[in-house]
Write a protein that holds these residues in place. Structure first.
Motif, short mmCIF file in Angstrom:
data_model
loop_
_atom_site.label_atom_id
_atom_site.label_comp_id
_atom_site.label_asym_id
_atom_site.label_seq_id
_atom_site.Cartn_x
_atom_site.Cartn_y
_atom_site.Cartn_z
N ASN A 139 16.14 7.63 14.49
CA ASN A 139 15.46 6.96 13.49
C ASN A 139 14.07 5.79 14.01
O ASN A 139 14.73 5.03 14.82
N PRO A 140 13.04 6.15 13.56
CA PRO A 140 11.97 5.18 14.06
C PRO A 140 11.66 3.86 13.72
O PRO A 140 12.59 3.48 12.46
N SER A 141 11.11 3.10 14.18
CA SER A 141 10.61 1.60 13.53
C SER A 141 9.63 2.27 12.31
O SER A 141 8.87 3.46 12.62
N ARG A 142 9.25 1.68 11.24
CA ARG A 142 8.67 2.18 10.23
C ARG A 142 7.53 1.07 9.77
O ARG A 142 8.16 0.02 9.34
N VAL A 143 6.44 1.35 9.36
CA VAL A 143 5.53 0.49 8.72
C VAL A 143 4.98 1.15 7.62
O VAL A 143 4.75 2.34 7.76
N VAL A 144 4.88 0.56 6.37
CA VAL A 144 4.48 1.23 5.07
C VAL A 144 3.42 0.24 4.51
O VAL A 144 3.51 -0.80 4.12
N VAL A 145 2.26 1.04 4.33
CA VAL A 145 1.02 0.08 3.84
C VAL A 145 0.42 1.16 2.51
O VAL A 145 0.28 2.07 2.88
N GLY A 146 -0.28 0.24 1.76
CA GLY A 146 -0.70 0.40 0.54
C GLY A 146 -2.21 0.37 0.88
O GLY A 146 -2.74 -0.54 1.56
N VAL A 147 -3.22 1.51 0.58
CA VAL A 147 -4.47 1.42 0.83
C VAL A 147 -5.20 2.11 -0.35
O VAL A 147 -4.72 2.73 -1.31
N ALA A 148 -6.37 1.90 -0.24
CA ALA A 148 -7.35 2.22 -1.63
C ALA A 148 -7.72 3.73 -1.63
O ALA A 148 -7.56 4.22 -2.76
N SER A 149 -7.83 4.35 -0.36
CA SER A 149 -8.37 5.81 -0.45
C SER A 149 -7.89 6.35 1.09
O SER A 149 -7.75 5.56 2.08
N LEU A 150 -7.79 7.54 1.05
CA LEU A 150 -7.57 8.43 2.19
C LEU A 150 -8.11 9.55 2.52
O LEU A 150 -8.70 10.06 1.23
N PRO A 151 -8.43 10.12 3.34
CA PRO A 151 -9.11 11.41 3.53
C PRO A 151 -8.94 12.30 2.66
O PRO A 151 -7.55 12.82 2.42
N LEU A 152 -9.91 13.09 2.13
CA LEU A 152 -9.63 14.18 1.27
C LEU A 152 -8.96 13.89 0.03
O LEU A 152 -8.58 14.66 -0.95
N GLY A 153 -8.92 12.67 -0.26
CA GLY A 153 -8.12 12.26 -1.46
C GLY A 153 -6.65 12.33 -1.60
O GLY A 153 -5.96 12.23 -2.88
N VAL A 154 -5.98 12.60 -0.57
CA VAL A 154 -4.61 12.66 -0.28
C VAL A 154 -3.83 11.25 -0.47
O VAL A 154 -4.43 10.27 -0.45
N PRO A 155 -2.61 11.65 -1.17
CA PRO A 155 -1.90 10.22 -1.52
C PRO A 155 -1.39 9.61 -0.21
O PRO A 155 -1.08 8.11 -0.50
N VAL A 156 -1.11 10.31 0.80
CA VAL A 156 -0.42 9.74 2.10
C VAL A 156 -1.06 10.38 3.26
O VAL A 156 -1.26 11.40 3.50
N GLU A 157 -0.96 9.49 4.29
CA GLU A 157 -1.13 9.84 5.81
C GLU A 157 -0.11 9.20 6.55
O GLU A 157 0.24 8.12 6.50
N LEU A 158 0.36 9.98 7.55
CA LEU A 158 1.50 9.42 8.50
C LEU A 158 0.71 9.19 9.89
O LEU A 158 -0.01 10.06 10.30
N ASP A 159 1.25 8.24 10.51
CA ASP A 159 0.97 7.74 12.00
C ASP A 159 2.39 7.96 12.83
O ASP A 159 3.02 7.14 12.38
N LEU A 160 2.34 8.93 13.53
CA LEU A 160 3.64 9.04 14.22
C LEU A 160 3.45 9.05 15.76
O LEU A 160 2.45 9.33 16.62
N ILE A 161 4.39 8.36 16.55
CA ILE A 161 4.58 8.23 18.05
C ILE A 161 6.17 8.80 18.29
O ILE A 161 7.06 8.31 17.84
N PHE A 162 6.13 9.83 19.33
CA PHE A 162 7.31 10.47 19.55
C PHE A 162 7.67 10.00 21.19
O PHE A 162 6.50 9.99 21.79
N GLU A 163 8.81 9.91 21.50
CA GLU A 163 9.10 9.94 22.88
C GLU A 163 9.65 11.22 23.37
O GLU A 163 10.43 12.19 22.66
#
Length: 166
Positions: A139-163
């Motif tokens: 399980n990763p550390s996680r941050v969740v942020v509300g924003v006004a808009s995202l590309p293409l009008g989608v509701p969610v965008e994920l930002d991921l870092i893997f080891e």
């Protein structure tokens, strides 16, 4: 006896690729860029992904904002779809999800309207999938942020870092 994340991902019985099969999950085609940027960048033992969207090709599978056009369940499913795209991209980059030692960081951006407070429930759509595939120990550390808009009008965008396992 406990096992390290490196030992876990190298075991054919418990590796991420085997877990996908057990879960009956077939990954989509990896997403392609919507502009001029790299979809993923490896730096040392870390793999950074570009923002993952809930798309197939360049077509959004979900459009809208939490609290306006979409409810929390639909937004949660969009987070899961974005996470599936991330896994497909990682597999293309590394050849196998079994090369992942752990998910280091999960950032979840949720397009919202007004005073919405269900961000964690939406983010769990991605978190549950990642835990199912890589195990609770990853399980990763996680941050969740509300924003006004995202590309293409989608509701969610994920930002991921893997080891990456060595």
């Amino acid at each position: 006896m406990s096992t390290t994340s490196k030992e876990r991902v190298q075991s054919p019985d418990t590796g991420a690729e085997q877990r996908l099969k057990v879960l009956g999950i077939s990954l989509p085609e990896p997403p392609e860029p919507l502009g001029i940027y790299a979809m993923s960048v490896q730096s040392g033992s870390q793999l950074f992904l570009t923002g993952m969207l809930p798309t197939r090709g360049h077509t959004p599978q979900f459009v809208g904002r939490l609290g306006a056009e979409l409810d929390a369940d639909a937004a949660r499913e969009s987070a899961r779809v974005a996470a599936l795209n991330a896994l497909a991209l990682v597999r293309r980059q590394l050849g196998s999800l079994d090369r992942i030692a752990r998910v280091v960081r999960l950032g979840v951006f949720v397009a919202t309207a007004g005073d919405v407070r269900e961000h964690p429930k939406v983010a769990d759509g991605a978190s549950v999938l990642l835990q199912d595939v890589f195990g609770k120990a990853s399980n990763p550390s996680r941050v969740v942020v509300g924003v006004a808009s995202l590309p293409l009008g989608v509701p969610v965008e994920l930002d991921l870092i893997f080891e990456i396992a060595e």
